[in-house]
Design an enzyme around this catalytic site. Structure first.
Site, PDB file in Angstrom:
ATOM      1  N   LYS A 196      -4.875  -9.445  -5.497  1.00 46.31           N
ATOM      2  CA  LYS A 196      -6.092  -9.788  -4.762  1.00 46.31           C
ATOM      3  C   LYS A 196      -7.206  -8.784  -5.048  1.00 46.31           C
ATOM      4  O   LYS A 196      -6.938  -7.597  -5.270  1.00 46.31           O
ATOM      5  CB  LYS A 196      -5.810  -9.904  -3.265  1.00 46.31           C
TER       6      LYS A 196
ATOM      7  N   LYS B  81     -11.102  -3.586  -2.102  1.00 46.81           N
ATOM      8  CA  LYS B  81     -12.075  -2.480  -2.097  1.00 46.81           C
ATOM      9  C   LYS B  81     -11.470  -1.255  -2.750  1.00 46.81           C
ATOM     10  O   LYS B  81     -12.138  -0.468  -3.386  1.00 46.81           O
ATOM     11  CB  LYS B  81     -12.426  -2.094  -0.662  1.00 46.81           C
TER      12      LYS B  81
ATOM     13  N   LYS C 179       0.808  -1.229   0.000  1.00 47.26           N
ATOM     14  CA  LYS C 179       0.000   0.000   0.000  1.00 47.26           C
ATOM     15  C   LYS C 179       0.834   1.269   0.000  1.00 47.26           C
ATOM     16  O   LYS C 179       0.424   2.294  -0.529  1.00 47.26           O
ATOM     17  CB  LYS C 179      -0.974  -0.001   1.182  1.00 47.26           C
TER      18      LYS C 179
HETATM   19  P1  ATP Z   1      -8.665  -2.768   0.925  1.00 57.30           P
HETATM   20  O1  ATP Z   1      -8.266  -3.557  -0.263  1.00 57.30           O
HETATM   21  O2  ATP Z   1      -9.270  -1.468   0.613  1.00 57.30           O
HETATM   22  O3  ATP Z   1      -7.600  -2.693   1.939  1.00 57.30           O
HETATM   23  P2  ATP Z   1     -10.077  -5.065   1.593  1.00 57.30           P
HETATM   24  O4  ATP Z   1     -10.876  -5.392   0.420  1.00 57.30           O
HETATM   25  O5  ATP Z   1      -8.813  -5.836   1.866  1.00 57.30           O
HETATM   26  O6  ATP Z   1      -9.804  -3.547   1.622  1.00 57.30           O
HETATM   27  P3  ATP Z   1     -10.865  -5.257   4.408  1.00 57.30           P
HETATM   28  O7  ATP Z   1     -11.942  -4.515   5.064  1.00 57.30           O
HETATM   29  O8  ATP Z   1      -9.506  -4.778   4.710  1.00 57.30           O
HETATM   30  O9  ATP Z   1     -11.069  -5.230   2.830  1.00 57.30           O
HETATM   31  O10 ATP Z   1     -11.003  -6.800   4.717  1.00 57.30           O
HETATM   32  C1  ATP Z   1     -12.103  -7.416   5.334  1.00 57.30           C
HETATM   33  C2  ATP Z   1     -11.904  -8.935   5.318  1.00 57.30           C
HETATM   34  O11 ATP Z   1     -11.984  -9.419   3.959  1.00 57.30           O
HETATM   35  C3  ATP Z   1     -10.547  -9.408   5.845  1.00 57.30           C
HETATM   36  O12 ATP Z   1     -10.742 -10.573   6.638  1.00 57.30           O
HETATM   37  C4  ATP Z   1      -9.768  -9.739   4.605  1.00 57.30           C
HETATM   38  O13 ATP Z   1      -8.790 -10.740   4.846  1.00 57.30           O
HETATM   39  C5  ATP Z   1     -10.857 -10.264   3.693  1.00 57.30           C
HETATM   40  N1  ATP Z   1     -10.506 -10.091   2.275  1.00 57.30           N
HETATM   41  C6  ATP Z   1     -10.194  -8.922   1.663  1.00 57.30           C
HETATM   42  N2  ATP Z   1      -9.940  -9.121   0.341  1.00 57.30           N
HETATM   43  C7  ATP Z   1     -10.078 -10.463   0.129  1.00 57.30           C
HETATM   44  C8  ATP Z   1      -9.956 -11.289  -1.030  1.00 57.30           C
HETATM   45  N3  ATP Z   1      -9.633 -10.763  -2.204  1.00 57.30           N
HETATM   46  N4  ATP Z   1     -10.194 -12.617  -0.917  1.00 57.30           N
HETATM   47  C9  ATP Z   1     -10.535 -13.145   0.287  1.00 57.30           C
HETATM   48  N5  ATP Z   1     -10.666 -12.416   1.431  1.00 57.30           N
HETATM   49  C10 ATP Z   1     -10.448 -11.089   1.358  1.00 57.30           C
END
Ligand code: ATP
Ligand code: LTN
Length: 337
Positions: A196, A199, A114
């Site tokens: 991955k 969001k 990040k």
């Molecule tokens: P950002 O990418 O903006 O940091 P994020 O999509 O990783 O956000 P979080 O709120 O940080 O979302 O994560 C919430 C939960 O979703 C965490 O347990 C994280 O491990 C899981 N998660 C996030 N992205 C994935 C993915 N691509 N596949 C599976 N689990 C995920």
């Protein structure tokens, strides 16, 4: 507090939840509620480690709460609250600043990824993010942390910090363990299956949001990147098809073998169409429940506030223990501590 195992997890109320969040984390939180003492947290203080519009952040906090409830989080069985409503999270994170080393935080993959984008402009909060996450977990004497694979490293760091704290200042924290799902732990971006799904991915065609319409789901999946060749199987060298097949398996609850057999001799077009159908079937009922819940924001606010009030005493107790162990403050009257 009951003697059931404590489960704690968090989600950032930034952006709209995508199917990676859902299959990697939220669906399991809902399914496993019966066996544990569950605490789920909307981590708004983590969200501000990257720029946020204040009005939008507040809106997304309610939206995320409504999605979690629509996904089956049951307020009778689980606490659901907003991180910034319980001040001890930031307070304990500061104490952990006193024991974590620069080297430990510099090794965190999420920080490296990040901060690479904004370099010198990236916030200090992005660097110390894992300490706030460790505080979230340790405050509630958590046993299990259900997360996607990307967060495993942070939970392991939390464990190391708790161990170091206990060894230096006396038994204070419970050591948590991450629980990672066998399927759906790492859903990849549809536009680039080597990264991955995220969001903050931003681009259209990157993710499927859990609130996306059937048309939007269709357009994202149908334009998803695939690979050369035609076989439909999970294969490290063909990340695009593997990702679509993993989504299919997660959404239908079938096994990998059954799915590979089902698609034997069929083309990528069939796979994509069936992924669309499976996602629409899973998400449509969630979206209907979401619409009802989102229509009563006062009800959502009251529920979140009630939960924060109910669990705060646990956080206060752990924070007081940690503070005393480190020799902060004046101790109790009589000067024994
Ligand atoms: P950002 O990418 O903006 O940091 P994020 O999509 O990783 O956000 P979080 O709120 O940080 O979302 O994560 C919430 C939960 O979703 C965490 O347990 C994280 O491990 C899981 N998660 C996030 N992205 C994935 C993915 N691509 N596949 C599976 N689990 C995920
Ligand atoms: N860092 C996590 C969100 C998060 C979290 C937590 C998860 C913040 N605090 C405590 C589990 C336990 C992420 O998904 N990016």
């Amino acid at each position: 507090m009951s003697d059931k195992p404590v489960v704690f997890s968090g989600i950032q109320p930034s952006g709209t939840l995508h199917i990676g969040n859902y299959y990697g984390a939220v669906r399991r939180w809902a399914a496993e509620q019966g066996h544990n003492f569950n605490i789920f947290c909307l981590v708004d203080m983590h969200a501000i480690t990257v720029p946020q519009d204040p009005a939008e952040l507040r809106e997304k906090t309610l939206e995320t709460a409504a999605i979690l409830l629509a996904a089956g989080i049951d307020p009778q069985r689980s606490a659901l609250f907003v991180q910034s409503d319980v001040g001890e999270h930031a307070q304990l994170a500061w104490l952990l600043n006193g024991i974590a080393s620069m080297g430990q935080l510099q090794r965190m993959t999420q920080y490296k990824e990040k901060s690479a984008e904004r370099r010198e402009q990236s916030t200090v909060g992005l660097f110390t993010y894992p300490l706030l996450m460790a505080a979230d977990i340790l405050l509630y004497r958590t046993n299990f942390v259900p997360v996607g694979a990307d967060q495993k490293q942070h939970v392991e760091l939390t464990r190391d910090l708790a161990q170091r704290f206990n060894a230096t200042f006396g038994e204070t924290f419970v050591l948590p363990e991450p629980t990672i799902p066998a399927l759906g732990a790492r859903i990849m971006g549809l536009d680039d299956p080597t990264k991955k799904m995220s969001k903050s991915g931003g681009r259209s065609g990157h993710a499927v949001g859990v609130l996306d319409s059937a048309d939007a789901i269709k357009s994202a999946i149908m334009s998803a990147q695939t690979d050369s060749g035609s076989e439909i199987s999970i294969d490290r060298d063909r990340p695009g098809v593997s990702n679509l097949l993993s989504i299919y398996i997660a959404a239908t609850g079938t096994t990998r073998e059954a799915a590979e057999q089902h698609f034997a001799g069929k083309g990528y077009g069939t796979l994509k169409r069936e992924v669309v159908d499976a996602l629409v079937a899973e998400l449509a009922p969630l979206q209907a429940r979401y619409a009802e819940l989102r229509a009563s924001p006062d009800h959502l606010r009251a529920l979140l506030t009630r939960s924060a009030t109910a669990i705060r005493p646990i956080a206060q107790q752990t924070y007081a223990d940690a503070k005393r162990a480190m020799g902060l403050g004046l101790g109790s009257p009589g000067g024994q501590e």
